[in-house]
Design an enzyme around this catalytic site. Sequence first.
Site, PDB file in Angstrom:
ATOM      1  N   GLY A  90      88.689 -31.201 -61.463  1.00 54.75           N
ATOM      2  CA  GLY A  90      87.581 -31.355 -60.885  1.00 54.75           C
ATOM      3  C   GLY A  90      87.440 -31.855 -59.550  1.00 54.75           C
ATOM      4  N   GLY A  92      87.617 -34.594 -57.328  1.00 58.48           N
ATOM      5  CA  GLY A  92      88.118 -36.009 -57.811  1.00 58.48           C
ATOM      6  C   GLY A  92      87.655 -36.855 -56.297  1.00 58.48           C
ATOM      7  N   ARG A  93      87.543 -36.119 -55.440  1.00 61.28           N
ATOM      8  CA  ARG A  93      87.337 -37.045 -54.147  1.00 61.28           C
ATOM      9  C   ARG A  93      86.290 -36.238 -53.341  1.00 61.28           C
ATOM     10  NH1 ARG A  93      92.980 -37.130 -50.929  1.00 61.28           N
ATOM     11  NH2 ARG A  93      93.721 -35.130 -51.599  1.00 61.28           N
ATOM     12  N   LYS A 113      85.169 -34.153 -48.171  1.00 56.64           N
ATOM     13  CA  LYS A 113      86.413 -34.402 -48.935  1.00 56.64           C
ATOM     14  C   LYS A 113      86.864 -36.002 -48.421  1.00 56.64           C
ATOM     15  CE  LYS A 113      91.311 -32.765 -49.607  1.00 56.64           C
ATOM     16  NZ  LYS A 113      92.224 -31.974 -49.449  1.00 56.64           N
ATOM     17  N   ASP A 125      91.113 -43.201 -56.261  1.00 52.11           N
ATOM     18  CA  ASP A 125      90.140 -44.006 -55.509  1.00 52.11           C
ATOM     19  C   ASP A 125      89.006 -42.877 -54.977  1.00 52.11           C
ATOM     20  OD1 ASP A 125      91.499 -42.787 -53.111  1.00 52.11           O
ATOM     21  OD2 ASP A 125      92.216 -44.818 -52.760  1.00 52.11           O
ATOM     22  N   GLY A 126      89.371 -41.608 -54.812  1.00 46.03           N
ATOM     23  CA  GLY A 126      88.383 -40.809 -54.317  1.00 46.03           C
ATOM     24  C   GLY A 126      88.251 -40.731 -52.891  1.00 46.03           C
ATOM     25  N   ASP A 252      94.025 -24.159 -59.547  1.00 45.74           N
ATOM     26  CA  ASP A 252      92.729 -24.906 -59.208  1.00 45.74           C
ATOM     27  C   ASP A 252      92.758 -24.662 -57.552  1.00 45.74           C
ATOM     28  OD1 ASP A 252      95.089 -26.821 -59.842  1.00 45.74           O
ATOM     29  OD2 ASP A 252      93.872 -27.877 -58.628  1.00 45.74           O
ATOM     30  N   ASN A 253      93.718 -24.517 -56.929  1.00 42.02           N
ATOM     31  CA  ASN A 253      93.812 -24.239 -55.518  1.00 42.02           C
ATOM     32  C   ASN A 253      93.458 -22.750 -54.980  1.00 42.02           C
ATOM     33  OD1 ASN A 253      93.883 -26.982 -55.111  1.00 42.02           O
ATOM     34  ND2 ASN A 253      95.936 -26.864 -54.996  1.00 42.02           N
ATOM     35  N   ASP A 262      92.336 -25.909 -49.680  1.00 38.54           N
ATOM     36  CA  ASP A 262      92.813 -27.111 -50.045  1.00 38.54           C
ATOM     37  C   ASP A 262      94.172 -27.169 -49.293  1.00 38.54           C
ATOM     38  OD1 ASP A 262      90.725 -27.923 -51.555  1.00 38.54           O
ATOM     39  OD2 ASP A 262      91.738 -27.689 -53.412  1.00 38.54           O
TER      40      ASP A 262
END
Length: 488
Positions: A90, A92-93, A113, A125-126, A252-253, A262
Amino acid sequence: MATLESLTFDNGFARLPETYYARVCPTPVPDPYLVCYSPEALSLLDLDATELKRPETIETLAGNRLLPGMDAIAALYAGHQFGHYVPQLGDGRAILLGEVRNRAGEGWEIQLKGAGRTPYSRGGDGRAVLRSSIREFLCSEAMHALDIPTTRALAVVGSDHPVYREDEETAALVTRLAPSFVRFGSFEVFYYRNQVEPIRHLADYVIARYYPELKTLADPYPEFLRQVSLRTAELMAQWQAVGFSHGVMNTDNMSILGLTLDYGPFGFLDAFDPGFVCNHSDTGGRYAFDQQPDVAAWNLTKLAQALVPLMSVETASQAISEYPQAFGRAYLARMAAKFGLAPGDDTVPLITDALQLLAGNRVDYTIFLRKLCAFDSQADAGNAPLRDLFLDRAAFDAWAVRYGAALRQHGQPDAERAATMRTRNPKYILRNYLAENAIRRAADLRDYSEVERLHRLLARPFDEQPAFEAYAAEPPDWAKRIEVSCSS
């Protein structure tokens, strides 16, 4: 021109059930400032550069301010990372702010992003750091200028907020644009949860939005999978032809629209090396340059598997069966054009042998192809600027005799052929050392002029631009020590 506040939002993905995402607001950063921007990407939203002079706009692109109509979400997906299934990844940032419908009727999703933690951050930490954000910005827009399908980068906004990686760095956010950020992994997550309806619902959404010509079919899902495989084949051909290595081709990319998605530890070939590994973290070379087409084929089998609840195994297998031939055709067509030849069977040995010569002599891929544009088809043993690139000049001479004969048989005048080839072979690419120089000035001196200069240069990669001749040179020795990894 429009302002951000006047944009019309049409948040299609956010209207799907919350099975597919989590609603989450960006985490503000202190004192944001503009690092760089793309006028071409701004125009996709009917905006121009004056919009970025407004403090309110910078606050929005920093995630400090949401506008009416925005519906901030982080998308759920899973994926195979380095060949192993990871059940929940998912955004994440990255946080999707919404989808804008421009005056041309095009839909563009706006994603930040580095916007802070989400439910999918998995302990991270996103945040994104300045260096990786500049790299993504430059490469996204450079790939577009090379006519390679890609997500776009509208701007980078920085902050002095500290972010800790190997060392302390500063935070940055990239504003990314794409028609859709749906990935192969967006389907995989529900397949491995044995949830059929979310797969069907998502497929229906993607087909209706991005493959509308399939809606009239009684059973659109096999053709949808086939179309994704063909777009992926074309994308791989474009990557291989230009010498681009992605570095992290996890499922996922992989974009469901055949976009380059990405940008992390990517790299362009310098000296031609089929086994080039741009990602320092890829110790096994899974995503080496010459492995990319096969990795994409493997990734397609995982997408096909995820769609099996909507069709039989045999049908899914058949839907992606054209990929090898489609890639081969697309790659040959692009390489033949780069060599100024027609894509026939007799062209293949010439191209293959040339690439072997490049690898054996460690010749720069981009420089060779650009100099090849000026090849004199009447001078079998001439062409000194090209010949001087090789250590084994006798081998080059033997190849040049064959190549010259092929050009003469082709019958196109040299000047006409050269002009066409220069539209196929870029003079300028985003070499790692060029990006590194720009990043160092930005990080150490807060001087973004080199980022802007590189962006302007790479917006016209096929033009001579004599004032920037030094940017077309082989990389210096120190550049060979540059390492990039997934850390960003």
